[in-house]
Design an enzyme around this catalytic site. Structure first.
Site, PDB file in Angstrom:
ATOM      1  N   LYS A  45     122.904  91.727  29.005  1.00  0.00           N
ATOM      2  CA  LYS A  45     123.140  90.707  28.176  1.00  0.00           C
ATOM      3  C   LYS A  45     124.434  90.220  28.741  1.00  0.00           C
ATOM      4  O   LYS A  45     124.635  88.887  28.675  1.00  0.00           O
ATOM      5  CB  LYS A  45     123.420  91.042  26.617  1.00  0.00           C
ATOM      6  CG  LYS A  45     121.904  91.312  25.986  1.00  0.00           C
ATOM      7  CD  LYS A  45     122.077  90.877  24.527  1.00  0.00           C
ATOM      8  CE  LYS A  45     120.784  90.923  23.928  1.00  0.00           C
ATOM      9  NZ  LYS A  45     120.851  91.219  22.467  1.00  0.00           N
ATOM     10  N   LYS A  99     110.225  92.433  31.060  1.00  0.00           N
ATOM     11  CA  LYS A  99     109.716  92.623  29.811  1.00  0.00           C
ATOM     12  C   LYS A  99     109.447  91.058  29.099  1.00  0.00           C
ATOM     13  O   LYS A  99     110.202  90.374  29.435  1.00  0.00           O
ATOM     14  CB  LYS A  99     110.838  93.431  29.023  1.00  0.00           C
ATOM     15  CG  LYS A  99     110.602  93.765  27.473  1.00  0.00           C
ATOM     16  CD  LYS A  99     111.801  94.344  26.760  1.00  0.00           C
ATOM     17  CE  LYS A  99     112.790  93.322  26.566  1.00  0.00           C
ATOM     18  NZ  LYS A  99     113.757  93.804  25.587  1.00  0.00           N
ATOM     19  N   LYS A 136     112.003  87.249  23.798  1.00  0.00           N
ATOM     20  CA  LYS A 136     111.823  85.846  23.137  1.00  0.00           C
ATOM     21  C   LYS A 136     112.830  85.086  23.844  1.00  0.00           C
ATOM     22  O   LYS A 136     112.893  83.747  23.251  1.00  0.00           O
ATOM     23  CB  LYS A 136     112.343  86.139  21.611  1.00  0.00           C
ATOM     24  CG  LYS A 136     113.457  87.179  21.266  1.00  0.00           C
ATOM     25  CD  LYS A 136     113.348  87.472  19.598  1.00  0.00           C
ATOM     26  CE  LYS A 136     114.210  88.662  19.473  1.00  0.00           C
ATOM     27  NZ  LYS A 136     114.063  89.170  18.170  1.00  0.00           N
TER      28      LYS A 136
HETATM   29  P1  TYM Z   1     114.963  93.434  19.056  1.00  0.00           P
HETATM   30  O1  TYM Z   1     115.508  92.280  17.847  1.00  0.00           O
HETATM   31  O2  TYM Z   1     115.389  93.146  20.385  1.00  0.00           O
HETATM   32  O3  TYM Z   1     113.447  93.684  18.911  1.00  0.00           O
HETATM   33  C1  TYM Z   1     112.943  94.149  17.847  1.00  0.00           C
HETATM   34  C2  TYM Z   1     111.855  95.508  18.102  1.00  0.00           C
HETATM   35  O4  TYM Z   1     110.792  94.887  19.306  1.00  0.00           O
HETATM   36  C3  TYM Z   1     110.692  95.550  20.090  1.00  0.00           C
HETATM   37  N1  TYM Z   1     110.462  94.812  21.422  1.00  0.00           N
HETATM   38  C4  TYM Z   1     109.545  95.198  22.109  1.00  0.00           C
HETATM   39  N2  TYM Z   1     108.402  95.991  22.305  1.00  0.00           N
HETATM   40  C5  TYM Z   1     107.417  95.986  23.175  1.00  0.00           C
HETATM   41  N3  TYM Z   1     107.524  95.250  24.252  1.00  0.00           N
HETATM   42  C6  TYM Z   1     108.589  94.222  24.320  1.00  0.00           C
HETATM   43  N4  TYM Z   1     108.422  93.268  25.202  1.00  0.00           N
HETATM   44  C7  TYM Z   1     109.500  94.047  23.182  1.00  0.00           C
HETATM   45  N5  TYM Z   1     110.595  93.363  22.931  1.00  0.00           N
HETATM   46  C8  TYM Z   1     111.194  93.920  21.869  1.00  0.00           C
HETATM   47  C9  TYM Z   1     112.228  96.426  20.311  1.00  0.00           C
HETATM   48  O5  TYM Z   1     112.295  97.375  21.092  1.00  0.00           O
HETATM   49  C10 TYM Z   1     112.653  96.533  18.882  1.00  0.00           C
HETATM   50  O6  TYM Z   1     111.949  97.699  18.366  1.00  0.00           O
HETATM   51  N6  TYM Z   1     118.681  96.666  18.531  1.00  0.00           N
HETATM   52  C11 TYM Z   1     117.445  96.290  17.926  1.00  0.00           C
HETATM   53  C12 TYM Z   1     117.550  95.763  16.383  1.00  0.00           C
HETATM   54  C13 TYM Z   1     118.161  96.693  15.648  1.00  0.00           C
HETATM   55  C14 TYM Z   1     117.587  98.240  15.348  1.00  0.00           C
HETATM   56  C15 TYM Z   1     118.613  98.687  14.433  1.00  0.00           C
HETATM   57  C16 TYM Z   1     116.368  98.589  15.421  1.00  0.00           C
HETATM   58  C17 TYM Z   1     119.381  96.829  14.987  1.00  0.00           C
HETATM   59  N7  TYM Z   1     119.785  97.942  14.273  1.00  0.00           N
HETATM   60  C18 TYM Z   1     118.446  99.943  13.818  1.00  0.00           C
HETATM   61  C19 TYM Z   1     116.321  99.944  14.887  1.00  0.00           C
HETATM   62  C20 TYM Z   1     117.073 100.540  14.099  1.00  0.00           C
HETATM   63  C21 TYM Z   1     116.956  95.007  18.598  1.00  0.00           C
HETATM   64  O7  TYM Z   1     117.690  94.477  18.990  1.00  0.00           O
HETATM   65  O8  TYM Z   1     115.613  94.441  18.409  1.00  0.00           O
END
Ligand code: TYM
Length: 335
Positions: free
Chosen positions: A115, A197, A200
């Site tokens: 990032k 990966k 979004k």
């Molecule tokens: P975020 O918003 O980036 O993504 C949300 C969830 O989607 C999964 N993900 C994917 N899984 C498979 N293939 C992909 N290409 C892919 N892109 C995203 C991520 O692994 C995630 O599970 N830090 C976290 C949000 C968060 C969180 C938490 C999660 C904040 N506090 C506490 C669990 C517990 C995040 O940025 O997810």
């Protein structure tokens, strides 16, 4: 007596539209697991602030994310679906945990490195301490299991490290959580560059399938997906990353194994395979999209759910926060 359910916690950032990576890596598993656990799902709006947001769009995106959770099958009367920023305990515990986290640990986080390379003009302290807030989210609820995609594993590990360090000093304050990674779909790759990966924030619209894409768009994007010059549908991540990614997507929706998929498309070309994947994804998403549109219009229902669940989340979170505050020696408020 009924046995007490274990606790599940997860969430997503409230930015832009979600991709099938978010859906297959996380949301779909949440729906599958939600009967078995006592569940908390956060709209992680505080985390989204680490990247500059347009306030109006940001508010709308948070609302859309909430509606999408519900539309995908998380009943807010049974699951605690709430806004992270509405529960101040997250920011409060996060501060305490910051004082139990080392710069060196945070420096090793690959998401921080990625990032900061992407947003070189805005490498803020929030981006650096992002995993500590995530640890606070999870630890506040005495969480047993955290279903996430593979990219979040490192954040789960640091959460466990922080919790164990704290418990070693003060006793059993936090439950040590386990990650839950699905068998397939844990790392969905870009349709245009299957070594990267699916994300979004990708600028190439053909690289991602958004959960809000219509059937024609989905099928068109799969048709254009980058594969290889061979014609055989075979699972081989190293030599055939594009096809393997499509197989992963197909498998996580249909439940079919790689062997079954290989047999199904034996003798058929990539054209037939891509069309089948596109149609399967479109069919999976169509009912969610319908429900999502309906929910976005039902403001009263959603507002009621948010209010109720914000309060429920705060009740649980405050219990852990009070315990942690007391343990470190902060003076209790006089009531
Ligand atoms: P975020 O918003 O980036 O993504 C949300 C969830 O989607 C999964 N993900 C994917 N899984 C498979 N293939 C992909 N290409 C892919 N892109 C995203 C991520 O692994 C995630 O599970 N830090 C976290 C949000 C968060 C969180 C938490 C999660 C904040 N506090 C506490 C669990 C517990 C995040 O940025 O997810």
């Amino acid at each position: 007596m009924e046995e007490k359910k274990k606790i599940l916690y997860s969430g997503m950032q409230a930015t832009n539209a979600l991709t099938i990576g978010n859906y297959l890596g996380a949301l779909k598993n949440w729906v599958t697991l939600n009967e078995e656990y006592e569940c908390f799902f956060g709209v992680m709006d505080l985390h989204s602030l680490t990247v500059r947001q347009n306030p109006t769009e940001f508010r709308q995106n948070a609302r859309k994310l909430y509606a999408l959770y519900v539309a995908a099958g998380l009943d807010p009367k049974k699951n605690c679906v709430y806004y992270q920023s509405h529960v101040p305990a997250h920011a409060q515990l996060s501060w305490i945990l910051n004082c139990f986290t080392y710069m060196g640990e945070l420096n090793r986080m690959t998401q921080f490195k990625d990032k900061s390379a992407k947003h070189a003009d805005n490498i803020n302290a929030g981006l650096f301490t992002y995993p500590v807030l995530m640890a606070a989210d999870i630890l506040l609820y005495q969480t047993d299991v955290v279903p996430v995609g593979k990219d979040q594993m490192q954040h789960l590990e640091i959460t466990r490290d922080i919790a164990m360090r704290f418990n070693n000093i003060y006793g059993d304050v936090f439950k040590i959580p386990e990650a839950y990674i699905g068998k397939s779909g844990a790392r969905i790759m870009s349709l245009q560059d299957p070594t990267k990966k699916m994300s979004k924030s990708d600028e190439n619209v053909n690289a991602t399938i958004l959960l809000t894409d219509d059937t024609d768009t989905i099928i068109r994007k799969f048709k254009r997906a980058v594969t290889d010059s061979d014609t055989q549908v075979r699972y081989d991540v190293e030599n055939k990353p594009g096809v393997s990614n499509l197989m992963d997507i197909y498998s996580s929706i249909t439940g079919k194994s790689s062997d079954e998929i290989e047999a199904e498309f034996d003798g058929k070309g990539y054209g037939d395979f891509k069309l089948a994947v596109g149609e399967t994804v479109a069919k999976e998403l169509a009912p969610i999209q319908l429900e999502y549109e309906r929910l976005l219009k039902d403001k009263e229902y959603i507002n009621g759910c948010i209010k109720e669940n914000d309060e429920k989340a705060a009740y649980f979170a405050n219990k852990t926060l009070r315990k942690a505050m007391k343990k470190v020696g902060l003076t209790e408020m006089i009531r």
